[in-house]
Design a protein around this motif. Sequence first.
Motif, PDB file in Angstrom:
ATOM      1  N   GLY A  24       0.814  -1.206   0.000  1.00 45.90           N
ATOM      2  CA  GLY A  24       0.000   0.000   0.000  1.00 45.90           C
ATOM      3  C   GLY A  24       0.849   1.258   0.000  1.00 45.90           C
ATOM      4  N   PRO A  25       0.188   2.411  -0.038  1.00 41.96           N
ATOM      5  CA  PRO A  25       0.900   3.691  -0.093  1.00 41.96           C
ATOM      6  C   PRO A  25       1.841   3.893   1.090  1.00 41.96           C
ATOM      7  CG  PRO A  25      -1.441   4.005  -0.530  1.00 41.96           C
ATOM      8  CD  PRO A  25      -1.268   2.589  -0.061  1.00 41.96           C
ATOM      9  N   VAL A  26       2.981   4.534   0.810  1.00 40.42           N
ATOM     10  CA  VAL A  26       3.978   4.805   1.845  1.00 40.42           C
ATOM     11  C   VAL A  26       4.393   6.269   1.721  1.00 40.42           C
ATOM     12  CG1 VAL A  26       6.273   4.211   2.724  1.00 40.42           C
ATOM     13  CG2 VAL A  26       4.818   2.424   1.739  1.00 40.42           C
ATOM     14  N   PRO A  27       4.367   7.012   2.839  1.00 44.37           N
ATOM     15  CA  PRO A  27       4.836   8.400   2.805  1.00 44.37           C
ATOM     16  C   PRO A  27       6.329   8.466   2.477  1.00 44.37           C
ATOM     17  CG  PRO A  27       3.586   7.961   4.817  1.00 44.37           C
ATOM     18  CD  PRO A  27       3.833   6.639   4.146  1.00 44.37           C
ATOM     19  N   VAL A  28       6.721   9.546   1.821  1.00 46.85           N
ATOM     20  CA  VAL A  28       8.121   9.723   1.432  1.00 46.85           C
ATOM     21  C   VAL A  28       9.038   9.653   2.653  1.00 46.85           C
ATOM     22  CG1 VAL A  28       9.789  11.351   0.430  1.00 46.85           C
ATOM     23  CG2 VAL A  28       7.568  11.000  -0.667  1.00 46.85           C
ATOM     24  N   ARG A  29       8.618  10.237   3.772  1.00 49.68           N
ATOM     25  CA  ARG A  29       9.483  10.219   4.975  1.00 49.68           C
ATOM     26  C   ARG A  29       9.766   8.782   5.421  1.00 49.68           C
ATOM     27  NH1 ARG A  29       4.563  11.904   6.813  1.00 49.68           N
ATOM     28  NH2 ARG A  29       3.544  10.442   8.241  1.00 49.68           N
ATOM     29  N   ASP A  30       8.781   7.882   5.274  1.00 51.56           N
ATOM     30  CA  ASP A  30       8.991   6.481   5.641  1.00 51.56           C
ATOM     31  C   ASP A  30       9.915   5.781   4.642  1.00 51.56           C
ATOM     32  OD1 ASP A  30       7.286   7.024   7.716  1.00 51.56           O
ATOM     33  OD2 ASP A  30       5.615   5.830   6.943  1.00 51.56           O
ATOM     34  N   LEU A  31       9.788   6.131   3.369  1.00 54.93           N
ATOM     35  CA  LEU A  31      10.703   5.572   2.362  1.00 54.93           C
ATOM     36  C   LEU A  31      12.132   5.992   2.685  1.00 54.93           C
ATOM     37  CD1 LEU A  31       8.669   6.201  -0.923  1.00 54.93           C
ATOM     38  CD2 LEU A  31       9.042   4.007   0.228  1.00 54.93           C
ATOM     39  N   LEU A  32      12.310   7.252   3.052  1.00 56.60           N
ATOM     40  CA  LEU A  32      13.653   7.748   3.397  1.00 56.60           C
ATOM     41  C   LEU A  32      14.219   6.991   4.600  1.00 56.60           C
ATOM     42  CD1 LEU A  32      13.238  11.575   2.873  1.00 56.60           C
ATOM     43  CD2 LEU A  32      14.887  10.085   1.719  1.00 56.60           C
ATOM     44  N   ASN A  33      13.380   6.722   5.599  1.00 53.40           N
ATOM     45  CA  ASN A  33      13.843   5.985   6.785  1.00 53.40           C
ATOM     46  C   ASN A  33      14.253   4.561   6.441  1.00 53.40           C
ATOM     47  OD1 ASN A  33      13.446   8.141   8.517  1.00 53.40           O
ATOM     48  ND2 ASN A  33      11.365   7.517   9.052  1.00 53.40           N
ATOM     49  N   GLU A  34      13.529   3.938   5.534  1.00 55.02           N
ATOM     50  CA  GLU A  34      13.789   2.547   5.170  1.00 55.02           C
ATOM     51  C   GLU A  34      14.983   2.384   4.234  1.00 55.02           C
ATOM     52  OE1 GLU A  34      12.442  -0.426   6.046  1.00 55.02           O
ATOM     53  OE2 GLU A  34      11.229   0.593   7.552  1.00 55.02           O
ATOM     54  N   ILE A  35      15.184   3.357   3.340  1.00 49.66           N
ATOM     55  CA  ILE A  35      16.184   3.188   2.288  1.00 49.66           C
ATOM     56  C   ILE A  35      17.515   3.840   2.641  1.00 49.66           C
ATOM     57  CG2 ILE A  35      16.684   3.553  -0.168  1.00 49.66           C
ATOM     58  CD1 ILE A  35      13.686   3.439  -0.661  1.00 49.66           C
ATOM     59  N   ASP A  36      17.495   4.853   3.497  1.00 49.50           N
ATOM     60  CA  ASP A  36      18.731   5.493   3.956  1.00 49.50           C
ATOM     61  C   ASP A  36      19.568   6.062   2.806  1.00 49.50           C
ATOM     62  OD1 ASP A  36      20.520   6.385   5.930  1.00 49.50           O
ATOM     63  OD2 ASP A  36      21.775   4.604   5.669  1.00 49.50           O
ATOM     64  N   ILE A  37      18.939   6.942   2.025  1.00 48.93           N
ATOM     65  CA  ILE A  37      19.651   7.675   0.984  1.00 48.93           C
ATOM     66  C   ILE A  37      19.290   9.151   1.114  1.00 48.93           C
ATOM     67  CG2 ILE A  37      19.745   5.758  -0.653  1.00 48.93           C
ATOM     68  CD1 ILE A  37      17.449   7.065  -2.167  1.00 48.93           C
ATOM     69  N   GLU A  38      19.997   9.968   0.388  1.00 43.81           N
ATOM     70  CA  GLU A  38      19.719  11.402   0.390  1.00 43.81           C
ATOM     71  C   GLU A  38      18.336  11.662  -0.206  1.00 43.81           C
ATOM     72  OE1 GLU A  38      21.633  13.874   1.656  1.00 43.81           O
ATOM     73  OE2 GLU A  38      22.900  12.253   2.413  1.00 43.81           O
ATOM     74  N   PRO A  39      17.609  12.624   0.353  1.00 37.89           N
ATOM     75  CA  PRO A  39      16.281  12.944  -0.186  1.00 37.89           C
ATOM     76  C   PRO A  39      16.292  13.276  -1.680  1.00 37.89           C
ATOM     77  CG  PRO A  39      16.584  14.024   1.928  1.00 37.89           C
ATOM     78  CD  PRO A  39      17.908  13.388   1.547  1.00 37.89           C
ATOM     79  N   SER A  40      17.317  13.968  -2.149  1.00 41.87           N
ATOM     80  CA  SER A  40      17.374  14.322  -3.574  1.00 41.87           C
ATOM     81  C   SER A  40      17.526  13.081  -4.450  1.00 41.87           C
ATOM     82  CB  SER A  40      18.511  15.306  -3.848  1.00 41.87           C
ATOM     83  OG  SER A  40      19.753  14.729  -3.481  1.00 41.87           O
ATOM     84  N   ASN A  41      18.290  12.093  -3.972  1.00 40.93           N
ATOM     85  CA  ASN A  41      18.460  10.850  -4.727  1.00 40.93           C
ATOM     86  C   ASN A  41      17.146  10.080  -4.774  1.00 40.93           C
ATOM     87  OD1 ASN A  41      19.338   8.534  -5.971  1.00 40.93           O
ATOM     88  ND2 ASN A  41      20.983   8.107  -4.534  1.00 40.93           N
ATOM     89  N   LEU A  42      16.454   9.991  -3.638  1.00 41.19           N
ATOM     90  CA  LEU A  42      15.162   9.311  -3.614  1.00 41.19           C
ATOM     91  C   LEU A  42      14.182  10.019  -4.543  1.00 41.19           C
ATOM     92  CD1 LEU A  42      13.272   7.130  -2.563  1.00 41.19           C
ATOM     93  CD2 LEU A  42      12.717   8.660  -0.653  1.00 41.19           C
ATOM     94  N   SER A  43      14.190  11.328  -4.512  1.00 40.35           N
ATOM     95  CA  SER A  43      13.294  12.107  -5.376  1.00 40.35           C
ATOM     96  C   SER A  43      13.542  11.798  -6.847  1.00 40.35           C
ATOM     97  CB  SER A  43      13.487  13.598  -5.102  1.00 40.35           C
ATOM     98  OG  SER A  43      12.664  14.359  -5.932  1.00 40.35           O
ATOM     99  N   GLN A  44      14.797  11.692  -7.240  1.00 38.82           N
ATOM    100  CA  GLN A  44      15.142  11.359  -8.629  1.00 38.82           C
ATOM    101  C   GLN A  44      14.618   9.978  -9.007  1.00 38.82           C
ATOM    102  OE1 GLN A  44      19.393  11.700  -8.648  1.00 38.82           O
ATOM    103  NE2 GLN A  44      19.373  13.881  -9.149  1.00 38.82           N
ATOM    104  N   GLN A  45      14.804   9.011  -8.114  1.00 35.57           N
ATOM    105  CA  GLN A  45      14.366   7.642  -8.410  1.00 35.57           C
ATOM    106  C   GLN A  45      12.842   7.543  -8.453  1.00 35.57           C
ATOM    107  OE1 GLN A  45      16.638   5.784  -9.540  1.00 35.57           O
ATOM    108  NE2 GLN A  45      18.266   7.133  -8.854  1.00 35.57           N
ATOM    109  N   LEU A  46      12.161   8.266  -7.561  1.00 33.52           N
ATOM    110  CA  LEU A  46      10.700   8.289  -7.586  1.00 33.52           C
ATOM    111  C   LEU A  46      10.188   8.940  -8.870  1.00 33.52           C
ATOM    112  CD1 LEU A  46       9.983   9.215  -3.869  1.00 33.52           C
ATOM    113  CD2 LEU A  46       9.372   7.067  -5.003  1.00 33.52           C
ATOM    114  N   ALA A  47      10.888   9.964  -9.335  1.00 36.91           N
ATOM    115  CA  ALA A  47      10.485  10.632 -10.581  1.00 36.91           C
ATOM    116  C   ALA A  47      10.578   9.677 -11.765  1.00 36.91           C
ATOM    117  CB  ALA A  47      11.351  11.867 -10.817  1.00 36.91           C
ATOM    118  N   VAL A  48      11.621   8.856 -11.800  1.00 34.44           N
ATOM    119  CA  VAL A  48      11.764   7.865 -12.878  1.00 34.44           C
ATOM    120  C   VAL A  48      10.587   6.890 -12.839  1.00 34.44           C
ATOM    121  CG1 VAL A  48      13.167   5.929 -13.716  1.00 34.44           C
ATOM    122  CG2 VAL A  48      14.281   8.058 -13.021  1.00 34.44           C
ATOM    123  N   LEU A  49      10.265   6.398 -11.653  1.00 38.00           N
ATOM    124  CA  LEU A  49       9.160   5.448 -11.514  1.00 38.00           C
ATOM    125  C   LEU A  49       7.813   6.101 -11.849  1.00 38.00           C
ATOM    126  CD1 LEU A  49      10.276   3.682  -8.212  1.00 38.00           C
ATOM    127  CD2 LEU A  49      10.303   2.708 -10.522  1.00 38.00           C
TER     128      LEU A  49
END
Length: 119
Positions: free
Chosen positions: A31-56
């Motif tokens: 189910g849906p996951v807030p970005v803050r929870d994704l950041l906690n789980e994946i442990d990467i820079e917010p800008s990097n996560l943002s780039q990967q989410l944009a691709v998806l």
Amino acid sequence: MQVPLYQAKAEFFRMLGHPVRIRVLELLQNGPVPVRDLLNEIDIEPSNLSQQLAVLRRSGIVVSIRDGATVSYALAGGDVAELLRAARRILTELLVGQSELLAELRHVDAPAGSGPSAR
């Protein structure tokens, strides 16, 4: 000119070919996951996560959901979750096969008189 189906499939799998994207998809399976929870789980820079989410998101595999100041992501459809489950089954079969081969190699390479029965 239309892209051949095999080329479209290759581009699709190339898009999936990043560990962060795969991890995001795994986390979104329930189910849906807030970005803050994704950041906690994946442990990467917010800008990097943002780039990967944009691709998806551009590929249409995930959708963003805004609720006030909170942005969450969700799978666009259940087929992606099924693809991840299929990949897990395939990897399991491959690893079992490799484990059996490794055991066979160890058995063949073991010097005579060694091992548990040599005692």
